[in-house]
Every structure is written in C-alpha cells, then in structure tokens.
Design a protein around this motif. Structure first.
Motif, PDB file in Angstrom:
ATOM      1  N   PHE A  42     -15.207 -29.776  94.441  1.00  0.00           N
ATOM      2  CA  PHE A  42     -13.900 -30.183  94.944  1.00  0.00           C
ATOM      3  C   PHE A  42     -13.923 -30.549  96.422  1.00  0.00           C
ATOM      4  O   PHE A  42     -12.875 -30.666  97.054  1.00  0.00           O
ATOM      5  CB  PHE A  42     -12.884 -29.045  94.714  1.00  0.00           C
ATOM      6  CG  PHE A  42     -12.552 -28.808  93.266  1.00  0.00           C
ATOM      7  CD1 PHE A  42     -11.541 -29.522  92.652  1.00  0.00           C
ATOM      8  CD2 PHE A  42     -13.270 -27.887  92.529  1.00  0.00           C
ATOM      9  CE1 PHE A  42     -11.233 -29.304  91.315  1.00  0.00           C
ATOM     10  CE2 PHE A  42     -12.979 -27.662  91.191  1.00  0.00           C
ATOM     11  CZ  PHE A  42     -11.955 -28.372  90.575  1.00  0.00           C
ATOM     12  N   GLU A  43     -15.129 -30.704  96.996  1.00  0.00           N
ATOM     13  CA  GLU A  43     -15.209 -31.037  98.418  1.00  0.00           C
ATOM     14  C   GLU A  43     -14.555 -32.382  98.716  1.00  0.00           C
ATOM     15  O   GLU A  43     -13.895 -32.545  99.751  1.00  0.00           O
ATOM     16  CB  GLU A  43     -16.673 -31.057  98.866  1.00  0.00           C
ATOM     17  CG  GLU A  43     -17.300 -29.678  98.966  1.00  0.00           C
ATOM     18  CD  GLU A  43     -18.716 -29.742  99.486  1.00  0.00           C
ATOM     19  OE1 GLU A  43     -19.259 -30.867  99.608  1.00  0.00           O
ATOM     20  OE2 GLU A  43     -19.303 -28.677  99.773  1.00  0.00           O
ATOM     21  N   ASP A  44     -14.707 -33.346  97.816  1.00  0.00           N
ATOM     22  CA  ASP A  44     -14.107 -34.671  97.993  1.00  0.00           C
ATOM     23  C   ASP A  44     -13.001 -34.914  96.974  1.00  0.00           C
ATOM     24  O   ASP A  44     -12.710 -36.061  96.612  1.00  0.00           O
ATOM     25  CB  ASP A  44     -15.187 -35.754  97.850  1.00  0.00           C
ATOM     26  CG  ASP A  44     -16.263 -35.625  98.909  1.00  0.00           C
ATOM     27  OD1 ASP A  44     -15.915 -35.294 100.053  1.00  0.00           O
ATOM     28  OD2 ASP A  44     -17.447 -35.848  98.588  1.00  0.00           O
ATOM     29  N   GLY A  45     -12.371 -33.849  96.511  1.00  0.00           N
ATOM     30  CA  GLY A  45     -11.350 -33.971  95.492  1.00  0.00           C
ATOM     31  C   GLY A  45     -11.927 -33.774  94.104  1.00  0.00           C
ATOM     32  O   GLY A  45     -13.154 -33.727  93.914  1.00  0.00           O
ATOM     33  N   CYS A  46     -11.079 -33.629  93.129  1.00  0.00           N
ATOM     34  CA  CYS A  46     -11.515 -33.418  91.745  1.00  0.00           C
ATOM     35  C   CYS A  46     -12.360 -34.601  91.280  1.00  0.00           C
ATOM     36  O   CYS A  46     -11.978 -35.770  91.460  1.00  0.00           O
ATOM     37  CB  CYS A  46     -10.301 -33.231  90.832  1.00  0.00           C
ATOM     38  SG  CYS A  46     -10.741 -33.026  89.093  1.00  0.00           S
ATOM     39  N   ALA A  47     -13.493 -34.297  90.697  1.00  0.00           N
ATOM     40  CA  ALA A  47     -14.390 -35.359  90.240  1.00  0.00           C
ATOM     41  C   ALA A  47     -13.800 -36.157  89.091  1.00  0.00           C
ATOM     42  O   ALA A  47     -14.185 -37.314  88.868  1.00  0.00           O
ATOM     43  CB  ALA A  47     -15.730 -34.757  89.816  1.00  0.00           C
ATOM     44  N   ALA A  48     -12.834 -35.569  88.370  1.00  0.00           N
ATOM     45  CA  ALA A  48     -12.259 -36.249  87.204  1.00  0.00           C
ATOM     46  C   ALA A  48     -11.062 -37.116  87.569  1.00  0.00           C
ATOM     47  O   ALA A  48     -10.966 -38.268  87.154  1.00  0.00           O
ATOM     48  CB  ALA A  48     -11.866 -35.214  86.148  1.00  0.00           C
ATOM     49  N   CYS A  49     -10.139 -36.561  88.387  1.00  0.00           N
ATOM     50  CA  CYS A  49      -8.904 -37.303  88.674  1.00  0.00           C
ATOM     51  C   CYS A  49      -8.674 -37.568  90.152  1.00  0.00           C
ATOM     52  O   CYS A  49      -7.731 -38.276  90.518  1.00  0.00           O
ATOM     53  CB  CYS A  49      -7.701 -36.556  88.079  1.00  0.00           C
ATOM     54  SG  CYS A  49      -7.408 -34.941  88.858  1.00  0.00           S
ATOM     55  N   GLY A  50      -9.481 -36.972  91.026  1.00  0.00           N
ATOM     56  CA  GLY A  50      -9.320 -37.192  92.455  1.00  0.00           C
ATOM     57  C   GLY A  50      -8.308 -36.278  93.117  1.00  0.00           C
ATOM     58  O   GLY A  50      -8.119 -36.353  94.336  1.00  0.00           O
ATOM     59  N   GLU A  51      -7.653 -35.420  92.370  1.00  0.00           N
ATOM     60  CA  GLU A  51      -6.644 -34.501  92.920  1.00  0.00           C
ATOM     61  C   GLU A  51      -7.316 -33.503  93.867  1.00  0.00           C
ATOM     62  O   GLU A  51      -8.429 -33.016  93.618  1.00  0.00           O
ATOM     63  CB  GLU A  51      -5.950 -33.753  91.779  1.00  0.00           C
ATOM     64  CG  GLU A  51      -4.921 -32.731  92.229  1.00  0.00           C
ATOM     65  CD  GLU A  51      -3.757 -33.369  92.970  1.00  0.00           C
ATOM     66  OE1 GLU A  51      -3.383 -32.828  94.017  1.00  0.00           O
ATOM     67  OE2 GLU A  51      -3.239 -34.408  92.492  1.00  0.00           O
ATOM     68  N   ARG A  52      -6.629 -33.209  94.975  1.00  0.00           N
ATOM     69  CA  ARG A  52      -7.176 -32.283  95.963  1.00  0.00           C
ATOM     70  C   ARG A  52      -6.528 -30.900  95.880  1.00  0.00           C
ATOM     71  O   ARG A  52      -6.833 -30.027  96.692  1.00  0.00           O
ATOM     72  CB  ARG A  52      -7.020 -32.852  97.377  1.00  0.00           C
ATOM     73  CG  ARG A  52      -7.879 -34.095  97.607  1.00  0.00           C
ATOM     74  CD  ARG A  52      -7.800 -34.567  99.038  1.00  0.00           C
ATOM     75  NE  ARG A  52      -8.712 -35.677  99.287  1.00  0.00           N
ATOM     76  CZ  ARG A  52      -9.997 -35.547  99.631  1.00  0.00           C
ATOM     77  NH1 ARG A  52     -10.505 -34.336  99.762  1.00  0.00           N
ATOM     78  NH2 ARG A  52     -10.755 -36.610  99.834  1.00  0.00           N
ATOM     79  N   GLU A  53      -5.641 -30.706  94.978  1.00  0.00           N
ATOM     80  CA  GLU A  53      -5.022 -29.398  94.794  1.00  0.00           C
ATOM     81  C   GLU A  53      -5.764 -28.655  93.689  1.00  0.00           C
ATOM     82  O   GLU A  53      -5.974 -29.188  92.594  1.00  0.00           O
ATOM     83  CB  GLU A  53      -3.543 -29.563  94.408  1.00  0.00           C
ATOM     84  CG  GLU A  53      -2.684 -30.195  95.504  1.00  0.00           C
ATOM     85  CD  GLU A  53      -2.528 -29.284  96.708  1.00  0.00           C
ATOM     86  OE1 GLU A  53      -2.631 -28.049  96.526  1.00  0.00           O
ATOM     87  OE2 GLU A  53      -2.338 -29.799  97.820  1.00  0.00           O
TER      88      GLU A  53
END
Length: 465
Positions: free
Chosen positions: A174-185
């Motif tokens: 999750f360092e650059d956001g969720c790998a699947a959807c890009g969500e940062r939460e």
C-alpha cells in the motif's frame, strides 16, 4: 526490450561482475603500494625498498656493519592522530521539530532508541578503532552495510485491507496505494475469532556493518561524487567453510583457489606481519587456509535494474542475487557503502593521508640515527697511538690498568699516547631535532596532544587550548 535494458542471466551477470572488477583494477597498484608501505612503516619495517621487477617491498641490502636503527616517530605521530579521531563520538539523537507536539516527541524518542539498537546490533563501538586506523594510515576507509537473512528473531507483520475493494496485502503493498484499485485508505485485516490483526511471520535477519579496507574495495576512481558511483565491488578472501555456512547448497559448489587480487595479497600478509627485523610479505599466503575470493557487488539503479542490484559470486558461482537497494529520505536509491576520506585528492574518488608525507621524513631520521651510531662506534671511543718500534703490554678495559712499554729501537723515545674520542657534531643533533619538529608540524600533533605539557605552560585553560 533492447539489450541495454534487458536484465542479465545468471551467467551474464557473473561475467559482467568479473569485467567490472577488471576495469576497476586499472592502475590501482600505485595506490596499494603507498597504503602497504605506510602499514609496513607502522610495524617498524622501515629499512625497505620497492622492487619494481617483483612489485613488492624487500629488505634493503646493506653492509653487515651498517646499523639499521628504527625509532618509530612515524607510528607515534599517527597513533596520536587516531586518538584524536576517537576522542569525540558524535551524539546522534532525534528530536521533534515541534516540542509541543506529543506525537512527534514520541516518534523522536522511538527513533533514538532504534538508532541505539542498530549501533549495538552492528557492534558500532568495536569497529570505530579499526575504521580510524585504516583511515589515518591509508587515507581511505569504508563501511559496508547489508542485511543478513539469518541470525535474527522471527518478525510478525500485520496485514492491511483496502477499504474500497477489501484487497488484503502487506504494508509494502500500500506504499503507492492499493495495487488493485489505487485507493489510499486502508485498515488492519481483523481476525473475526480473535479480534486482532491477521499476521504473517517472516524469518528475521540482522543489519550488518563491516569495516572494509581500501585493499578490498574496487570502484571507478574518476567518479568524485560518491552518490553518482555506478557500482561498487568488494573482494574478500574467505575460508571454504564460510561459503557453506553463509550460502548453503550454493556455497558447497565453491572451489578453493578462485582468483583473488593483489590487494587481498597485501591484506593477508599484514595478518602475519610481526614487528621486528626482516620482512616476509608472502607469510600470509603460506599461513592462509584454503579458500576463495568472495566478490560482493552492488549496482546503482539504472535502466537495466531500476531498483538497483546486489549480487555475490565466488569464482563462476552466483551465490546470491537480489534487486532493490535501500532508499534515502527523498526516495532515491543509494549504494549501502559509506566512504571515509582523510584528505580528498582533487579529481579523484580516493583520498590521501599525511602518513605518506611522513614516510620520507622517517626514512631520513633512520639514516641520520645510523650515521650517529657509526660516528659513535668509530670516532667517539678513545684510541691509542703507539710509536713505531715500541712494544706495549697490559692493554685492557679495567680501571687503573698499567701499560708496560719497551723501546725496541735504540733511537725511539716515544711513549703510547691516548687520544680522546670526538663528539657527534652538534649540527647532526640539531638536524635530528629539526626532523622531529617537522613531523609534528606535518601531522599537527604536538606535545599537548601526547599528554605532555609544553615548556613554560602551566595554566589548565592554556593547556586545554
């Protein structure tokens, strides 16, 4: 993908490391000769010359009756410099930018404790002395940092879950956001039975820091900015059991006698180079256990390896390979090697040391002491003059000895005469004193730094200054 960006196969990587090492060896021997000569002078081997044919130091050939004294002012001045370097240890502590922010204060205190733990883990107090010695006598020293996969405690890492798509991953995912959807939460992935975060256990390792001598380190001397260094290679001779213990099944394939370097030859000979007369630089080779050269190679991030590369080979065996170098606070990859330089040389990535300037002075001092000893043995002792035709009995070194002289020639009336010895010329003694002063001036090491009060100075504040 072009050939310049395609990653190497294992065989190609071994070949690339060997070629890079060969390039780094170019014109190195002049530096290694200087470093090795300084260390020989430290051990008291000072009546030596460089043999251009064999490219090694050998004992200077002199007449048996020529004295070879060594008063090692070279080592005493350099050791005083080492003490000066070790006198002050930087106080490394973290502090909060906002002293009223309790969260930042807690982070700063935790960071300070982590730093203290890292210093204990890497044996920081022990290698400071070694680092300072290499730095002062050769002008260059290095700390090689790496992560040892073995020897640490198991680590439990909690899993995170994306709040949008509920993808579960490690924190690094999750360092650059969720790998699947890009969500940062994201939040912890909670176990419904225990109410605690789900975890994955990893085998723990340890951070290792080793002092590397300049004889072991190879890189491009023309790159003067260390952060722009494209690669770094360390060559270290190891015993065969080390490879099996460190690298397991791959290490068992390593065979004794893989190519080493002239620098490692010097390092091995230093291990068996005792003080005293005579010099045998091949002693290290004779006493060394069967082993091979471990070549540790790190490559800066480039088009071929965007995250950098670390590899270890021995002979033609690839023992270890991993992509990814550590990042600094700006997110930039860097080589895990710290370089220390005593005195930078403009246009070069290596440094020089004042020890190289002291060696000619120490050599001059030894020759002057030899001259003084010759003068003392030849001219300082009293001598007798016995006229021709006179027979003398009773010569001895006992006090009150009586000499009996018999005149063998009828016209001889001369008696034995004793001539007093000549003193060593005062100019020679003044020259010797001047050499000692020059050596102290060159190293900026004076009486006060050696624990001796200068003449005429008694006030404590003045001594401190």
């Amino acid at each position: 993908m072009s050939d310049d960006t395609k990653k190497f196969t294992d065989a190609e990587l071994v070949s690339e490391i060997q070629q890079d090492l060969s390039r780094s060896r170019y014109l190195r021997f002049a530096f290694e000769r200087d470093w090795y000569g300084n260390l020989l002078f430290k051990q008291g081997h000072q009546w030596i010359v460089w043999d251009e044919t064999g490219r090694r130091f050998r004992q200077k050939k002199l007449k048996p009756w020529i004295p070879q004294p060594v008063t090692n002012r070279f080592a005493s001045n350099m050791d005083a410099l080492i003490s000066l370097l070790l006198r002050v240890e930087p106080d490394m502590q973290w502090r909060a930018t906002d002293p009223n922010n309790e969260s930042l204060k807690s982070v700063a205190e935790t960071s300070t404790q982590v730093l203290t733990h890292i210093k204990e883990m890497t044996y920081f107090p022990l290698w400071r002395q070694t680092l300072a010695s290499w730095l002062t006598y050769t002008g260059n020293a290095y700390i090689v940092n790496y992560y040892d996969q073995e020897g640490g405690l198991p680590i439990n890492v909690p899993l995170y879950k994306c709040t949008s798509c509920e993808k579960v991953d490690l924190p690094t995912g999750f360092e650059d956001g969720c790998a699947a959807c890009g969500e940062r939460e994201y939040t912890y992935d909670i176990n419904i039975n225990t109410g605690l975060p789900n975890e994955i256990q990893f085998d723990g390792g340890q951070i290792r820091s080793e002092v590397a001598s300049p004889f072991e380190c190879f890189y491009d001397f023309s790159v003067t900015e260390w952060h722009r260094m494209p690669s770094f290679t360390r060559v270290k001779d190891r015993a065969l059991p080390y490879f099996k213990q460190r690298y397991g099944a791959r290490g068992e394939k390593v065979q004794a006698g893989s190519a080493s370097t002239m620098g490692e030859f010097y390092s091995n000979s230093l291990a068996y180079m005792a003080s005293g007369p005579g010099i045998n630089p091949s002693a290290g080779q004779a006493m060394k256990r069967p082993g091979a050269a471990e070549i540790w190679y790190v490559r800066q991030a480039d088009e071929r390896y965007p995250d950098g590369l670390t590899a270890v080979i021995a002979g033609n065996e690839l023992l270890e390979k991993s992509e990814g170098l550590p990042k600094d606070h700006k997110g930039q990859r860097f080589l895990p090697v710290t370089q220390f330089i005593f005195d930078p040389i403009p246009g070069s990535a290596v440094g020089k040391t004042v020890a190289s300037d002291l060696r000619p002075k120490q050599k001059q001092r030894n020759e002057l002491e030899s001259l003084i000893q010759l003068i003392t043995m030849r001219m300082a002792n009293p001598v007798w003059i016995i006229p021709y035709g006179t027979d003398v009995e009773g010569f001895s070194g006992q006090p009150g000895a009586v000499l009996k002289a018999i005149q063998l020639s009828p016209n001889s009336n001369g008696n034995p005469q004793r001539l007093p010895g000549e003193n060593v010329p005062t100019s020679v003694m003044e020259w010797l004193k001047k050499i000692d002063e020059d050596m102290e001036e060159m190293t900026s090491v004076f009486d006060a730094m050696k624990g001796q009060a200068p003449a005429g100075v008694t006030a404590g504040y003045a001594l401190q200054l």
